[in-house]
Design a protein around this motif. Structure first.
Motif, PDB file in Angstrom:
ATOM      1  N   GLY A   1     -24.086  22.737 -36.782  1.00 12.29           N
ATOM      2  CA  GLY A   1     -23.897  23.543 -35.475  1.00 12.29           C
ATOM      3  C   GLY A   1     -22.516  24.179 -35.611  1.00 12.29           C
ATOM      4  O   GLY A   1     -21.946  24.014 -36.553  1.00 12.29           O
ATOM      5  N   ILE A   2     -22.310  24.934 -34.731  1.00  7.06           N
ATOM      6  CA  ILE A   2     -20.991  25.527 -34.641  1.00  7.06           C
ATOM      7  C   ILE A   2     -20.076  24.842 -33.730  1.00  7.06           C
ATOM      8  O   ILE A   2     -20.485  24.405 -32.624  1.00  7.06           O
ATOM      9  CB  ILE A   2     -21.257  27.205 -33.875  1.00  7.06           C
ATOM     10  N   ASN A   3     -18.877  24.532 -34.295  1.00  7.86           N
ATOM     11  CA  ASN A   3     -17.953  23.572 -33.742  1.00  7.86           C
ATOM     12  C   ASN A   3     -16.545  24.295 -33.187  1.00  7.86           C
ATOM     13  O   ASN A   3     -15.797  23.669 -32.650  1.00  7.86           O
ATOM     14  CB  ASN A   3     -17.699  22.444 -34.532  1.00  7.86           C
ATOM     15  N   GLY A   4     -16.624  25.519 -33.446  1.00  4.39           N
ATOM     16  CA  GLY A   4     -15.401  26.236 -33.047  1.00  4.39           C
ATOM     17  C   GLY A   4     -15.473  27.983 -33.367  1.00  4.39           C
ATOM     18  O   GLY A   4     -16.143  28.304 -33.955  1.00  4.39           O
ATOM     19  N   VAL A   5     -14.777  28.447 -32.453  1.00  3.69           N
ATOM     20  CA  VAL A   5     -14.758  29.943 -32.343  1.00  3.69           C
ATOM     21  C   VAL A   5     -13.586  30.504 -31.966  1.00  3.69           C
ATOM     22  O   VAL A   5     -12.919  30.407 -31.226  1.00  3.69           O
ATOM     23  CB  VAL A   5     -15.696  30.755 -31.205  1.00  3.69           C
ATOM     24  N   MET A   6     -13.157  31.308 -32.948  1.00  2.46           N
ATOM     25  CA  MET A   6     -11.804  31.889 -32.992  1.00  2.46           C
ATOM     26  C   MET A   6     -11.730  33.589 -32.789  1.00  2.46           C
ATOM     27  O   MET A   6     -12.496  34.305 -33.539  1.00  2.46           O
ATOM     28  CB  MET A   6     -10.904  31.844 -34.364  1.00  2.46           C
ATOM     29  N   ALA A   7     -10.999  33.744 -31.675  1.00  4.30           N
ATOM     30  CA  ALA A   7     -10.814  35.192 -31.393  1.00  4.30           C
ATOM     31  C   ALA A   7      -9.411  35.323 -32.020  1.00  4.30           C
ATOM     32  O   ALA A   7      -8.527  34.443 -31.961  1.00  4.30           O
ATOM     33  CB  ALA A   7     -10.899  35.265 -29.749  1.00  4.30           C
ATOM     34  N   ILE A   8      -9.093  36.370 -32.707  1.00  7.90           N
ATOM     35  CA  ILE A   8      -7.787  36.982 -33.377  1.00  7.90           C
ATOM     36  C   ILE A   8      -7.556  38.127 -33.152  1.00  7.90           C
ATOM     37  O   ILE A   8      -7.981  39.109 -33.241  1.00  7.90           O
ATOM     38  CB  ILE A   8      -8.210  36.689 -34.764  1.00  7.90           C
ATOM     39  N   ALA A   9      -6.174  38.366 -32.826  1.00 10.78           N
ATOM     40  CA  ALA A   9      -5.326  39.622 -32.584  1.00 10.78           C
ATOM     41  C   ALA A   9      -4.672  40.014 -33.691  1.00 10.78           C
ATOM     42  O   ALA A   9      -4.003  39.083 -33.987  1.00 10.78           O
ATOM     43  CB  ALA A   9      -4.783  39.399 -31.286  1.00 10.78           C
ATOM     44  N   VAL A  10      -4.623  41.388 -34.014  1.00 10.46           N
ATOM     45  CA  VAL A  10      -3.803  41.557 -35.068  1.00 10.46           C
ATOM     46  C   VAL A  10      -3.084  42.725 -34.841  1.00 10.46           C
ATOM     47  O   VAL A  10      -3.254  43.752 -34.111  1.00 10.46           O
ATOM     48  CB  VAL A  10      -4.975  42.279 -36.376  1.00 10.46           C
ATOM     49  N   HIS A  11      -1.988  42.978 -35.400  1.00  6.32           N
ATOM     50  CA  HIS A  11      -1.101  43.948 -35.462  1.00  6.32           C
ATOM     51  C   HIS A  11      -0.185  44.134 -36.411  1.00  6.32           C
ATOM     52  O   HIS A  11       0.459  43.281 -37.125  1.00  6.32           O
ATOM     53  CB  HIS A  11      -0.231  43.829 -34.130  1.00  6.32           C
TER      54      HIS A  11
END
Length: 316
Positions: A282-292
């Motif tokens: 299953g899915i145990n984590g979701v990462m949203a990522i900001a980049v600059h």
């Protein structure tokens, strides 16, 4: 600052002015509206259901006296969201660790328990800039009235006199509320990069995590990077933000050592390139990522299982 526009930014002014009856698409519009205000599909669904329940509780005479049902539903939905936002502040003070908005997958179909079935109606939230994790997180820092005024005006193009009727302020006060929220959001708009660069950095970050490459992680992470995790007290997570590239790199290497993820995949998270971790089928984590400027500036890792239900069974 440019307004947030996208498929979800339906011109509510035209909806309110031109139609009296609702259509199936209007429920999706209300869900889009409520998610941007609350940052949770579960709360958005509850609010929209409550709004419809209030409509059907009206007498036939009261319903006939309302010129536009969808206009009435938009106003009621917005008012319920305003009440929810006010009470949410007290609830989140008792939340274990950081509270983060619920992340949405690339197709972002609505479901309280799991992915919608293929034969279900396509109730889909549109993933424009206004639902990026950076924007939703920053909206948590403004007042409930500012958030409602901003979403209604800048995202859904509702005029200030209409908003004034919803939040119980003057049109000028609503203009000031939206302007104040807009100032808080300037950083996310200013630092946004194109999708190709964003995806490239996310892919390199994924590779460095998988290989346990500390030096590569340090090069990819901004010196002032911030990592926030949301376990909701149900899954072990950092209770406070992790600041700085060295601490962040060691944190992700620690997750690798603990075998937090058996597999990491690149996916769209709230409309921008992100990562999803898989373990035990299953899915145990979701990462949203900001980049600059070619570096990761913010990572929002959601591991609270209640906020990952829409991802279970997700097939990109």
């Amino acid at each position: 600052m440019p307004r947030y526009r996208g498929q979800a930014a339906l011109p509510l002014t035209s909806i309110l002015e031109e139609r009296a009856a609702v259509t199936p698409d209007d429920r999706v519009t209300l869900l889009n509206l409520a998610y941007r205000m609350l940052g949770s599909t579960h709360d958005a669904e509850d609010v929209v259901q409550d709004a419809y329940a209030r409509w059907y509780a009206l007498s036939d005479e009261a319903q006939r006296a309302i010129r536009s049902q969808i206009a009435w539903l938009v106003r009621v939905t917005s008012r319920i969201c305003l009440d929810q936002l006010t009470s949410a502040r007290a609830r989140r003070e008792r939340y274990v660790g950081d509270w983060l908005p619920e992340p949405l997958p690339g197709d972002a179909r609505w479901s309280s328990t799991a992915k919608t079935q293929q034969d279900d109606p396509a109730e889909q939230v549109s993933l424009d800039d206004s639902v990026s994790m950076g924007v939703l997180v920053m909206l948590e820092s403004v007042t409930p009235a500012e958030r409602v005024a901003f979403v209604l005006h800048d995202v859904f193009n509702l005029p200030h006199p209409e908003i004034a009727d919803i939040v119980g302020r003057t049109p000028e006060a609503c203009r000031q509320l939206a302007t104040s929220a807009r100032r808080h959001l300037q950083r996310d708009r200013r630092l946004a990069v194109n999708a190709h660069q964003h995806r490239s950095v996310v892919a390199a970050f994924k590779d460095a995590c998988e290989h346990g490459d500390f030096d590569s992680l340090i090069r990819l992470l901004d010196p002032q990077v911030s990592v926030r995790t949301d376990g909701g007290g149900k899954v072990r997570a950092a209770l406070r933000p992790i600041a700085g590239s060295e601490k962040a790199a060691r944190y992700f290497l620690g997750l690798r050592a603990k075998k937090f993820a058996q597999e990491i995949t690149e996916e769209s998270v709230n409309g921008r390139p992100g990562l999803v971790t898989h373990a035990n089928g299953g899915i145990n984590g979701v990462m949203a990522i900001a980049v600059h400027n070619g570096r990761v500036t913010d990572i929002w890792l959601v591991v609270n299982p209640d906020k990952l239900q829409v991802w279970q069974g997700f097939n990109p």
